[in-house]
Design a protein around this motif. Structure first.
Motif: not given
Length: 261
Positions: A1-20
């Protein structure tokens, strides 16, 4: 799945598949910074935690808080009760680390946010539910629930056929089950609450009915029916729709005011 971002935030994936999703300059969650647990839409039967990447970035930035977009279990494999407990456990963990925590969600995620708010009272700073399902039904058994019929042909996002599938797969038995339908749950001592819905959506009266029930229980609640729009209008913010921008700004302002209190 391709996710689109503005790039303004730090986006990281957690171990359980959730996202920060962490905006620049905010106090980070590992340091006890404020956190919004976001619960995606999809009727609790579909959707993914990072389905609206740009929306989450804009909300996190405007709320001046990190967002934890939670990958909760979906029905029918996971019951709404079990999903609510998953989120509640995360609330308890984040609070124990020193964060002020709010819970927000749209559609089925709004339903789940309200179920969580009724489960972990005293630990959440605020709750925002956008176009929430508050009674798991396709009927009109509640006197105030007329938007199912009135808006059946005006909501282009969520229709009654989809609602029937949501009700079937959530498998709640009866509409009056408070484990599924937050309208019938315990509203006493629920955190300050914002509920929004569009005037042209089938879930409009879900919002107003739940707001009335919460207010009668003494909850500090704001209900906003957005004129001329349908289901989850805030999700259109990536397209620049003015109504969506206003909707996201209102939610962010509400969350920020309680998280920074």
């Amino acid at each position: 799945v391709e996710h689109k971002f503005l790039g303004n935030c730090e986006v990281t994936r957690a171990d359980d598949g959730s996202w920060w999703v962490v905006p620049p300059g905010v106090r980070r969650p590992e340091d006890g910074g404020p956190v919004v647990i976001y619960l995606h839409g999809g009727g609790l039967i579909g959707g993914v935690a990072l389905g609206g990447g740009i929306y989450l970035e804009l909300l996190a930035t405007a709320a001046n808080s990190s967002i934890f977009s939670f990958e909760y279990g979906l029905a029918p494999a996971t019951t709404p009760t079990a999903a609510a407990q998953q989120v509640a456990d995360t609330v308890v963990t984040l609070v124990s680390r020193g964060s002020r925590v709010a819970v927000a969600g749209d559609s089925g995620g709004g339903q789940l946010a309200l179920l969580v708010a009724q489960r972990v009272k005293g630990q959440i700073a605020a709750v925002a539910a956008m176009s929430p399902i508050t009674v798991v039904t396709v009927g009109n058994e509640e006197p105030g629930l007329v938007s199912h019929k009135e808006c059946e042909h005006t909501d282009v996002v969520l229709n009654m056929d989809q609602m029937r599938e949501i009700v079937r797969l959530q498998g709640c038995g009866t509409a009056e089950d408070p484990a599924c339908s937050p309208f019938y749950g315990s509203w006493t001592d629920v955190a300050p609450l914002l509920i929004t819905a569009g005037s042209r959506e089938i879930l409009r009266d879900h919002a107003t009915m739940a707001g009335d029930r919460a207010r009668n229980a003494g909850v500090d609640v704001v209900v906003r029916i957005l004129p001329g729009v349908g289901h989850c209008v805030g999700s259109l913010v990536a397209l620049g729709a003015p109504e969506a921008v206003l909707a996201v700004d209102e939610v962010a302002t509400f969350l920020r005011s309680h998280l920074m209190a």
